[in-house]
Structure formats: structure tokens, C-alpha cells
Scaffold this motif. Structure first.
Motif, PDB file in Angstrom:
ATOM      1  N   LYS A  28       0.789  -1.229   0.041  1.00  8.74           N
ATOM      2  CA  LYS A  28       0.072  -0.038   0.040  1.00  8.74           C
ATOM      3  C   LYS A  28       0.929   1.221  -0.059  1.00  8.74           C
ATOM      4  N   SER A  29       1.709   1.434   0.881  1.00  7.06           N
ATOM      5  CA  SER A  29       2.671   2.716   1.115  1.00  7.06           C
ATOM      6  C   SER A  29       3.420   2.882  -0.136  1.00  7.06           C
ATOM      7  N   THR A  30       3.817   1.733  -0.689  1.00 11.96           N
ATOM      8  CA  THR A  30       4.680   1.858  -1.941  1.00 11.96           C
ATOM      9  C   THR A  30       4.159   2.314  -3.108  1.00 11.96           C
TER      10      THR A  30
ATOM     11  N   LYS B  80       6.781   5.148  11.531  1.00 11.77           N
ATOM     12  CA  LYS B  80       7.335   4.233  10.353  1.00 11.77           C
ATOM     13  C   LYS B  80       7.661   5.375   9.341  1.00 11.77           C
TER      14      LYS B  80
ATOM     15  N   ARG C 156       7.494   6.008   6.173  1.00  8.39           N
ATOM     16  CA  ARG C 156       6.635   5.415   4.884  1.00  8.39           C
ATOM     17  C   ARG C 156       6.618   6.897   4.038  1.00  8.39           C
TER      18      ARG C 156
ATOM     19  N   ASP D 185       5.575  -7.835 -10.978  1.00  8.69           N
ATOM     20  CA  ASP D 185       6.550  -7.610 -11.729  1.00  8.69           C
ATOM     21  C   ASP D 185       7.705  -8.786 -11.451  1.00  8.69           C
TER      22      ASP D 185
ATOM     23  N   ALA E 257       4.455  -1.300  -8.260  1.00  7.81           N
ATOM     24  CA  ALA E 257       4.791   0.238  -7.958  1.00  7.81           C
ATOM     25  C   ALA E 257       6.090   0.460  -8.118  1.00  7.81           C
TER      26      ALA E 257
HETATM   27  N1  LIG Z   1       8.166  -6.480  -6.117  1.00  8.13           N
HETATM   28  C1  LIG Z   1       7.768  -5.622  -5.660  1.00  8.13           C
HETATM   29  N2  LIG Z   1       7.635  -5.519  -4.390  1.00  8.13           N
HETATM   30  C2  LIG Z   1       6.992  -4.362  -3.870  1.00  8.13           C
HETATM   31  C3  LIG Z   1       6.071  -3.713  -4.490  1.00  8.13           C
HETATM   32  N3  LIG Z   1       5.480  -2.706  -3.658  1.00  8.13           N
HETATM   33  C4  LIG Z   1       6.002  -3.114  -2.667  1.00  8.13           C
HETATM   34  N4  LIG Z   1       6.695  -4.125  -2.242  1.00  8.13           N
HETATM   35  C5  LIG Z   1       7.310  -4.545  -1.512  1.00  8.13           C
HETATM   36  O1  LIG Z   1       6.524  -5.200  -0.541  1.00  8.13           O
HETATM   37  C6  LIG Z   1       6.853  -5.031   0.986  1.00  8.13           C
HETATM   38  C7  LIG Z   1       5.789  -4.278   1.484  1.00  8.13           C
HETATM   39  O2  LIG Z   1       5.505  -2.880   0.834  1.00  8.13           O
HETATM   40  P1  LIG Z   1       4.721  -1.804   1.593  1.00  8.13           P
HETATM   41  O3  LIG Z   1       4.417  -0.705   0.582  1.00  8.13           O
HETATM   42  O4  LIG Z   1       5.305  -1.515   3.169  1.00  8.13           O
HETATM   43  O5  LIG Z   1       3.407  -2.508   2.176  1.00  8.13           O
HETATM   44  P2  LIG Z   1       2.138  -2.079   3.029  1.00  8.13           P
HETATM   45  O6  LIG Z   1       0.861  -2.855   2.325  1.00  8.13           O
HETATM   46  O7  LIG Z   1       2.028  -0.554   3.104  1.00  8.13           O
HETATM   47  O8  LIG Z   1       2.608  -2.722   4.306  1.00  8.13           O
HETATM   48  P3  LIG Z   1       1.983  -2.382   5.775  1.00  8.13           P
HETATM   49  O9  LIG Z   1       2.679  -0.878   6.275  1.00  8.13           O
HETATM   50  O10 LIG Z   1       2.604  -3.421   6.539  1.00  8.13           O
HETATM   51  O11 LIG Z   1       0.503  -2.213   6.002  1.00  8.13           O
HETATM   52  C8  LIG Z   1       8.116  -4.030   0.960  1.00  8.13           C
HETATM   53  O12 LIG Z   1       9.340  -4.925   1.204  1.00  8.13           O
HETATM   54  C9  LIG Z   1       7.937  -3.248  -0.513  1.00  8.13           C
HETATM   55  O13 LIG Z   1       9.542  -3.256  -1.213  1.00  8.13           O
HETATM   56  C10 LIG Z   1       6.141  -3.865  -5.944  1.00  8.13           C
HETATM   57  O14 LIG Z   1       5.484  -3.147  -6.921  1.00  8.13           O
HETATM   58  N5  LIG Z   1       6.832  -4.870  -6.439  1.00  8.13           N
END
Ligand SMILES: Nc1nc2c(ncn2[C@@H]2O[C@H](COP(=O)(O)OP(=O)(O)OP(=O)(O)O)[C@@H](O)[C@H]2O)c(=O)[nH]1
Length: 414
Positions: free
Chosen positions: A152-154, A190, A192, A288, A325
């Protein structure tokens, strides 16, 4: 019977019954809640402030009268604070927006009252702006949800940057349901969305919820209004975790987007079926590298699963897309789909209808929360709760009977 009882009994009672038991886990039954509502004097006072002059309301006078009444109740210092925050907010000063959101998040009763005056002023400003905008809403409200680690955050970082580069002002409100237990905001601690947080056209704010569904409703809804007042035209409301907050958020946005990782069934077990039904768009993340193949498979699975869902809109069928992302692939397509949704909903009139319904849900959720607070702290009830809970837990007492006993105690001693 007082006016509130009449109002509750006739036009809204059925509605109250519906929302009370949809989003809320308690031992009440609709029947047992009713006497409780009837004897609820202090809530009546709270509500009558807003609802009593029903005839005035029809003439559009009640609203203004309430604003005036509230404004008159402020001392000079409080009035100056409201004026400062309001003018700073509409001029787009981030510090004023931040201070205004802090004010609406306050749990102090006086601050809550001051916050309401500010909110009313911002609402009036909204109405004027919307009139100038030919009745079109000022901002597009998007809810984003997904299990932890879904990306989500990415995604928001990448998506938000794309939007600001296209000239939008983006606000991200991250609902953090754990803040009440941790005593602070997990999201705030965090790192983010580092790049987006440095962008002058983006505003990121964790939205603490005080651990209650009502907390999500009140603070997040009001923060949305304030961000819109501050000129943000895209509001992203992110929910973390898998729980009830997603449902609350789905009830306050124009579009609800669910982000799912290309993971197997086990990892997605926490996802509630109900939340998939709420989604207007499902995005399979991380499509990806090695994850492209599983992402395609999950996409196909969701496409067929969503065909079976009940149609919620006359003009829109929920879509399932893939994106990354990391590479940026699919992000622009997602925005195209989102704007298509927004345009269709707007031209069909469904968006306005949805927003109106949400306002009503918002009001009743707040009443519900206030009623429960009052119930729990009521002198005749407060001391009995631990014992009766204990008895229910140990199976000695049926939940229904325990609820009846508490409600009776409440009713007998107003
Ligand atoms: N290969 C790949 N990895 C990704 C992508 N987006 C996120 N990630 C990875 O997935 C993991 C979680 O990403 P976050 O964006 O922190 O996920 P989140 O849903 O915000 O997680 P929380 O903050 O725990 O709720 C990280 O290690 C990122 O690097 C993507 O588009 N491709």
C-alpha cells in the motif's frame, strides 16, 4: 414522548437498526436498544441541538442557527483560533491544516466543540465552492485498503507522485486502528512514503482512531473535509490491517480500492469476503519479475469471483487490474480507470446520492458511539458491567439476559 423519541421511533428507527447491527458487535438487539434510546436524556440534549427544529430545518434555517449559536458560545480567544485556522486552511497553509486536524482529533470536550464550529465554517465554504463548481464535489475521495505488506505505502508513494506531477494536490490520511493501544500512531513512527512526504503538493497524515469504529468515522471524515477545504483535490484514505476500519472507510469515500498481493489463499485468508464486495477496483500489486505469473493467476481468479457479486451500481462493474509500484507499470492505467469511475458516477448522479447517504450514516454512527459511551459510563450501569461480562464469559449468564439486565438498570435510573 419527546421530539427525539418521535424522530427515532418513526423515520430513522429502521435505519438505526440497520446500521447498528451491521457494523457493530454488541449484545444489543433492536428491541432492547429501543427503551435505551427512549430514556437517553443526555443524548437527547446532544441531538436536539441538531435535530429539534425540524420545521426550521426544512426552511434551511436550523443549520445556520446552529452555527450561529455555536459561534456565539466561543470566547474571544477561541473565536480567534477558529478564524486563524479557517483562513489559514482555505489559503492552503499546511501548518493550519495540521493544527485543524489536531483540533478535530482532540478528545477534550471543549476542543471538540471548537472543532465543530470550525467544521461548520469549512462546510459552508465547501457548499459555496461546490456551487461555483456547478454542484460538482471539490475532491475525489478514494479509500485504499489491503492486508499488511500488500504494498500500500509503496503504491501510494508512486501513485501520489504521479498525481502531483500532473498538477493535483494529494492528501493521504492513513487510518491507524492500533493507535489507542500503542498510545501513539504506528504509522507516524514508521518511515513511509518518504518522497511523497517531501512533496509540497502532498500532505500525509496518520489519522488516529482512538481504537473505535466511531473514532475512525469522526476523525477521518472531518480530516477529509479539512483537507478538501485546504485545496486538496484527491484524498486517499489508507487503512492498515484487516478489520472493521475498512468498512468504516468504505462508507466515507467515493471509490474503494482493494490492493492485494499476488499471494496464495493462506496469505489472503485475513481478507474478509465482505470487503471484496465493497471494492470498486481490485489491484493486484507487485506484478513484476517472478511475481508476474502469480499476479496474472490471482487477477483471473478475482475476475471470475467478482462476476458472482451483487451489482452495486447501475453504471459500474468492479474491475480487477495488475500493477507494480516498483516498475510503475499499470499505475497510470489504474488512474485512468479511477477517473472513468468518477466521471460515470458523477454524470449518472450516483456519486451525489452516495455522498448524501454517507452523511446520514456518519451522523448515525456518531450518535451510536455517543450513546454507547453514555451507556457505559452511566452510574447505574458502570459498576455492573465487569460482573455481568464475567458471568457471560464463564457461561453462567446468557448474553441476551445480561444485556437486558444492563438496559433495565439504565432505563430505570435516567
Ligand atoms: N516486487 C515488488 N515489491 C513491492 C512492490 N510494492 C511493494 N513491494 C514490497 O512489499 C513490501 C511491503 O510493501 P509496503 O508498501 O510496505 O506494504 P504495506 O501494504 O504498506 O505494508 P504495511 O505498512 O505493513 O501495511 C516491501 O518490502 C516492498 O518493497 C512492487 O510493486 N513490487
Amino acid at each position: 414522548m419527546n421530539t427525539l423519541s418521535l424522530l427515532l421511533r418513526f423515520p430513522h428507527y429502521r435505519f438505526l437498526r440497520k446500521i447498528s447491527f451491521k457494523s457493530f458487535h454488541s449484545n444489543f438487539t433492536p428491541g432492547s436498544l429501543f427503551p435505551y434510546i427512549q430514556s437517553f436524556n443526555s443524548v437527547c440534549l446532544y441531538c436536539t441541538k441538531w435535530m429539534l427544529p425540524a420545521s426550521d430545518l426544512k426552511r434551511g434555517m436550523c443549520y445556520q442557527a446552529t452555527v450561529d449559536q455555536q459561534t456565539q458560545g466561543l470566547c474571544d480567544k477561541e473565536q480567534r483560533l477558529v478564524d486563524k485556522l479557517y483562513s489559514g486552511l482555505i489559503q492552503g497553509h499546511r501548518a493550519c491544516l495540521a493544527e485543524a486536524i489536531t483540533l478535530v482529533e482532540s478528545t477534550q470536550s471543549r476542543k471538540k466543540e471548537i472543532a465543530q464550529v470550525l467544521i461548520q465554517k469549512v462546510l459552508s465554504y465547501h457548499r459555496e465552492q461546490e456551487k461555483l463548481n456547478k454542484g460538482k464535489p471539490l475532491a475525489f475521495r478514494v479509500g485504499l485498503s489491503g492486508p499488511p505488506g500488500a504494498g500500500k505505502s509503496t503504491f501510494i508513494e508512486c501513485f501520489g507522485k504521479m498525481l502531483t506531477e500532473r498538477g493535483h494536490k494529494v492528501s493521504v490520511l492513513a487510518v491507524d486502528p492500533s493507535s489507542s493501544t500503542s498510545g501513539g500512531s504506528l504509522l507516524g513512527d514508521k518511515t513511509r512514503m518518504t518522497e511523497l512526504s517531501r512533496d509540497m503538493n502532498a500532505y500525509i497524515r496518520p489519522s488516529p482512531t482512538r481504537g473505535t469504529l466511531g473514532g475512525v468515522t469522526r476523525t477521518t471524515n472531518e480530516a477529509i473535509l479539512l483537507c478538501e477545504g485546504g485545496g486538496y483535490d484527491i484524498i486517499l484514505v489508507e487503512t492498515v490491517g484487516v478489520g472493521q476500519s475498512e468498512f468504516a472507510v468504505a462508507d466515507m469515500v467515493d471509490m474503494f480500492v482493494l490492493l492485494l498481493p499476488p499471494a496464495g489463499g493462506d496469505e489472503l485468508q485475513g481478507i474478509k469476503r465482505g470487503i471484496i464486495e465493497m471494492a470498486d477496483l481490485v489491484a493486484i500489486t507487485k506484478a513484476d519479475g517472478d511475481l508476474v505469473v502469480p499476479a496474472r493467476r490471482i487477477q483471473a481468479e478475482y475476475v471470475s469471483a467478482m462476476k458472482l457479486l451483487r451489482k452495486r451500481s447501475k453504471v459500474w462493474r468492479p474491475k480487477v487490474m495488475r500493477m507494480s509500484a516498483k516498475t510503475g507499470e499499470g499505475i497510470s492505467d489504474m488512474w485512468d480507470k479511477m477517473t472513468e469511475f468518477h466521471d460515470l458516477m458523477l454524470t449518472s448522479g450516483e456519486l451525489i446520492t452516495k455522498r448524501r447517504k454517507q452523511q446520514k450514516v456518519w451522523m448515525w454512527n456518531l450518535i451510536q458511539e455517543n450513546m454507547l459511551d453514555h451507556f457505559r459510563s452511566h452510574l447505574a450501569v458502570r459498576d455492573k458491567i465487569p460482573l455481568l461480562e464475567e458471568k457471560v464469559l464463564s457461561g453462567v449468564l446468557a448474553p441476551g439476559l445480561a444485556a437486558d439486565l444492563l438496559l433495565k438498570a439504565f432505563k430505570d435510573r435516567p
